[in-house]
Design a protein around this motif. Structure first.
Motif, PDB file in Angstrom:
ATOM      1  N   PRO A 108      11.066  12.836  -7.382  1.00  9.84           N
ATOM      2  CA  PRO A 108      10.134  11.940  -6.707  1.00  9.84           C
ATOM      3  C   PRO A 108       9.527  12.670  -5.512  1.00  9.84           C
ATOM      4  O   PRO A 108      10.230  13.351  -4.761  1.00  9.84           O
ATOM      5  N   VAL A 109       8.218  12.541  -5.362  1.00  9.48           N
ATOM      6  CA  VAL A 109       7.511  13.219  -4.281  1.00  9.48           C
ATOM      7  C   VAL A 109       6.775  12.181  -3.445  1.00  9.48           C
ATOM      8  O   VAL A 109       6.004  11.374  -3.981  1.00  9.48           O
ATOM      9  N   HIS A 110       7.039  12.203  -2.166  1.00  9.13           N
ATOM     10  CA  HIS A 110       6.313  11.345  -1.224  1.00  9.13           C
ATOM     11  C   HIS A 110       5.255  12.224  -0.559  1.00  9.13           C
ATOM     12  O   HIS A 110       5.582  13.124   0.204  1.00  9.13           O
ATOM     13  N   ILE A 111       4.004  11.965  -0.888  1.00 11.13           N
ATOM     14  CA  ILE A 111       2.904  12.758  -0.341  1.00 11.13           C
ATOM     15  C   ILE A 111       2.336  12.038   0.871  1.00 11.13           C
ATOM     16  O   ILE A 111       1.968  10.871   0.800  1.00 11.13           O
ATOM     17  N   LYS A 112       2.286  12.775   1.972  1.00  7.09           N
ATOM     18  CA  LYS A 112       1.726  12.249   3.207  1.00  7.09           C
ATOM     19  C   LYS A 112       0.415  12.974   3.493  1.00  7.09           C
ATOM     20  O   LYS A 112       0.261  14.147   3.156  1.00  7.09           O
ATOM     21  N   CYS A 113      -0.514  12.269   4.127  1.00 11.74           N
ATOM     22  CA  CYS A 113      -1.785  12.883   4.504  1.00 11.74           C
ATOM     23  C   CYS A 113      -2.355  12.087   5.674  1.00 11.74           C
ATOM     24  O   CYS A 113      -2.327  10.852   5.671  1.00 11.74           O
ATOM     25  N   ASP A 114      -2.874  12.801   6.645  1.00 15.84           N
ATOM     26  CA  ASP A 114      -3.500  12.161   7.787  1.00 15.84           C
ATOM     27  C   ASP A 114      -4.634  11.246   7.310  1.00 15.84           C
ATOM     28  O   ASP A 114      -5.439  11.661   6.463  1.00 15.84           O
ATOM     29  N   PRO A 115      -4.704  10.017   7.811  1.00 15.30           N
ATOM     30  CA  PRO A 115      -5.749   9.091   7.349  1.00 15.30           C
ATOM     31  C   PRO A 115      -7.177   9.638   7.494  1.00 15.30           C
ATOM     32  O   PRO A 115      -8.015   9.387   6.627  1.00 15.30           O
ATOM     33  N   GLU A 116      -7.454  10.369   8.547  1.00 14.67           N
ATOM     34  CA  GLU A 116      -8.798  10.946   8.715  1.00 14.67           C
ATOM     35  C   GLU A 116      -9.109  11.932   7.589  1.00 14.67           C
ATOM     36  O   GLU A 116     -10.224  11.970   7.074  1.00 14.67           O
ATOM     37  N   GLU A 117      -8.112  12.707   7.213  1.00 19.38           N
ATOM     38  CA  GLU A 117      -8.296  13.659   6.106  1.00 19.38           C
ATOM     39  C   GLU A 117      -8.450  12.914   4.787  1.00 19.38           C
ATOM     40  O   GLU A 117      -9.258  13.287   3.938  1.00 19.38           O
ATOM     41  N   GLN A 118      -7.698  11.848   4.604  1.00 19.81           N
ATOM     42  CA  GLN A 118      -7.838  11.040   3.389  1.00 19.81           C
ATOM     43  C   GLN A 118      -9.257  10.495   3.270  1.00 19.81           C
ATOM     44  O   GLN A 118      -9.824  10.490   2.180  1.00 19.81           O
ATOM     45  N   LEU A 119      -9.816  10.050   4.375  1.00 20.78           N
ATOM     46  CA  LEU A 119     -11.187   9.533   4.345  1.00 20.78           C
ATOM     47  C   LEU A 119     -12.188  10.613   3.949  1.00 20.78           C
ATOM     48  O   LEU A 119     -13.172  10.334   3.259  1.00 20.78           O
ATOM     49  N   GLU A 175     -13.899   4.853  -2.728  1.00 22.28           N
ATOM     50  CA  GLU A 175     -14.717   4.220  -1.696  1.00 22.28           C
ATOM     51  C   GLU A 175     -13.971   4.233  -0.358  1.00 22.28           C
ATOM     52  O   GLU A 175     -12.862   3.705  -0.260  1.00 22.28           O
ATOM     53  N   PRO A 176     -14.562   4.847   0.678  1.00 24.22           N
ATOM     54  CA  PRO A 176     -13.888   4.899   1.981  1.00 24.22           C
ATOM     55  C   PRO A 176     -13.477   3.534   2.527  1.00 24.22           C
ATOM     56  O   PRO A 176     -12.371   3.400   3.067  1.00 24.22           O
ATOM     57  N   ASP A 177     -14.320   2.508   2.381  1.00 25.34           N
ATOM     58  CA  ASP A 177     -13.970   1.175   2.884  1.00 25.34           C
ATOM     59  C   ASP A 177     -12.729   0.626   2.183  1.00 25.34           C
ATOM     60  O   ASP A 177     -11.888  -0.026   2.809  1.00 25.34           O
ATOM     61  N   GLN A 178     -12.643   0.890   0.898  1.00 26.82           N
ATOM     62  CA  GLN A 178     -11.483   0.442   0.126  1.00 26.82           C
ATOM     63  C   GLN A 178     -10.212   1.146   0.622  1.00 26.82           C
ATOM     64  O   GLN A 178      -9.158   0.523   0.742  1.00 26.82           O
ATOM     65  N   LEU A 179     -10.331   2.438   0.938  1.00 27.03           N
ATOM     66  CA  LEU A 179      -9.181   3.185   1.460  1.00 27.03           C
ATOM     67  C   LEU A 179      -8.749   2.634   2.813  1.00 27.03           C
ATOM     68  O   LEU A 179      -7.547   2.463   3.053  1.00 27.03           O
ATOM     69  N   VAL A 180      -9.696   2.338   3.687  1.00 28.56           N
ATOM     70  CA  VAL A 180      -9.366   1.786   5.001  1.00 28.56           C
ATOM     71  C   VAL A 180      -8.585   0.481   4.840  1.00 28.56           C
ATOM     72  O   VAL A 180      -7.552   0.275   5.495  1.00 28.56           O
ATOM     73  N   ASP A 181      -9.049  -0.395   3.961  1.00 28.20           N
ATOM     74  CA  ASP A 181      -8.349  -1.658   3.702  1.00 28.20           C
ATOM     75  C   ASP A 181      -6.949  -1.402   3.152  1.00 28.20           C
ATOM     76  O   ASP A 181      -5.981  -2.041   3.575  1.00 28.20           O
ATOM     77  N   TYR A 182      -6.846  -0.476   2.207  1.00 27.20           N
ATOM     78  CA  TYR A 182      -5.562  -0.153   1.589  1.00 27.20           C
ATOM     79  C   TYR A 182      -4.574   0.346   2.644  1.00 27.20           C
ATOM     80  O   TYR A 182      -3.438  -0.115   2.720  1.00 27.20           O
ATOM     81  N   LEU A 183      -5.015   1.288   3.464  1.00 26.18           N
ATOM     82  CA  LEU A 183      -4.123   1.861   4.478  1.00 26.18           C
ATOM     83  C   LEU A 183      -3.690   0.817   5.508  1.00 26.18           C
ATOM     84  O   LEU A 183      -2.585   0.895   6.047  1.00 26.18           O
ATOM     85  N   ALA A 184      -4.547  -0.160   5.760  1.00 24.43           N
ATOM     86  CA  ALA A 184      -4.236  -1.191   6.750  1.00 24.43           C
ATOM     87  C   ALA A 184      -3.300  -2.272   6.221  1.00 24.43           C
ATOM     88  O   ALA A 184      -2.631  -2.947   7.010  1.00 24.43           O
ATOM     89  N   THR A 185      -3.241  -2.431   4.904  1.00 26.45           N
ATOM     90  CA  THR A 185      -2.497  -3.570   4.360  1.00 26.45           C
ATOM     91  C   THR A 185      -1.309  -3.219   3.464  1.00 26.45           C
ATOM     92  O   THR A 185      -0.454  -4.071   3.244  1.00 26.45           O
ATOM     93  N   VAL A 186      -1.265  -2.011   2.957  1.00 23.85           N
ATOM     94  CA  VAL A 186      -0.223  -1.669   1.981  1.00 23.85           C
ATOM     95  C   VAL A 186       0.799  -0.719   2.593  1.00 23.85           C
ATOM     96  O   VAL A 186       0.444   0.281   3.220  1.00 23.85           O
ATOM     97  N   VAL A 187       2.061  -1.052   2.400  1.00 24.45           N
ATOM     98  CA  VAL A 187       3.155  -0.164   2.783  1.00 24.45           C
ATOM     99  C   VAL A 187       3.655   0.491   1.506  1.00 24.45           C
ATOM    100  O   VAL A 187       4.009  -0.185   0.535  1.00 24.45           O
ATOM    101  N   THR A 188       3.655   1.799   1.494  1.00 16.98           N
ATOM    102  CA  THR A 188       4.057   2.551   0.309  1.00 16.98           C
ATOM    103  C   THR A 188       5.575   2.611   0.194  1.00 16.98           C
ATOM    104  O   THR A 188       6.269   2.815   1.197  1.00 16.98           O
ATOM    105  N   LEU A 189       6.070   2.440  -1.014  1.00 17.45           N
ATOM    106  CA  LEU A 189       7.492   2.565  -1.277  1.00 17.45           C
ATOM    107  C   LEU A 189       7.909   4.022  -1.098  1.00 17.45           C
ATOM    108  O   LEU A 189       7.317   4.920  -1.690  1.00 17.45           O
ATOM    109  N   ILE A 190       8.913   4.224  -0.273  1.00 14.96           N
ATOM    110  CA  ILE A 190       9.531   5.550  -0.150  1.00 14.96           C
ATOM    111  C   ILE A 190      10.943   5.369  -0.695  1.00 14.96           C
ATOM    112  O   ILE A 190      11.816   4.829  -0.018  1.00 14.96           O
ATOM    113  N   PRO A 191      11.143   5.766  -1.942  1.00 17.98           N
ATOM    114  CA  PRO A 191      12.429   5.476  -2.587  1.00 17.98           C
ATOM    115  C   PRO A 191      13.590   6.233  -1.951  1.00 17.98           C
ATOM    116  O   PRO A 191      13.433   7.362  -1.481  1.00 17.98           O
TER     117      PRO A 191
END
Length: 108
Positions: free
Chosen positions: A37-48, A64-80
């Motif tokens: 399992p790989v947890h990939i991290k990336c700075d939000p500015e770079e993701q945009l 879509e950048p707007d969709q990414l902004v919403d996703y990053l603001a509302t979703v917590v990623t599972l880190i197993p």
């Protein structure tokens, strides 16, 4: 033997995503396959900067950048919780460099 690379950002939703993770791990165990399992991290500015590439659009990924902004603001990623979890910050890496680091980890 046949190798598989599965990519998925599972949401920390309190159960269903963990069940999906456990199911995939169980299948790998039954096949006596390497499971990393790989947890990939990336700075939000770079993701945009990266989100709207043609390659992502062709692969039907979020582009879509707007969709990414919403996703990053509302979703917590599972880190197993897994002893083989490999965390990789790709902010400064090309896709090829990231893939090489993951492959190197698989070979350990």
């Amino acid at each position: 033997s046949i190798n598989y690379v599965l990519t998925n950002a599972l949401e920390d939703d309190g159960g269903e995503s963990q069940e999906i993770f456990d199911r995939v791990k169980s299948i790998a165990d039954c096949r006596e396959a390497v499971f990393l399992p790989v947890h990939i991290k990336c700075d939000p500015e770079e993701q945009l900067k990266r989100v709207s590439t043609e390659q992502r659009k062709k692969r039907l990924k979020m582009s879509e950048p707007d969709q990414l902004v919403d996703y990053l603001a509302t979703v917590v990623t599972l880190i197993p919780e897994d002893p083989n979890l490999f965390t990789l910050d790709v902010t400064e890496l090309s896709p090829q460099e990231a893939a090489q680091r993951i492959l190197k980890q698989v070979m350990l």
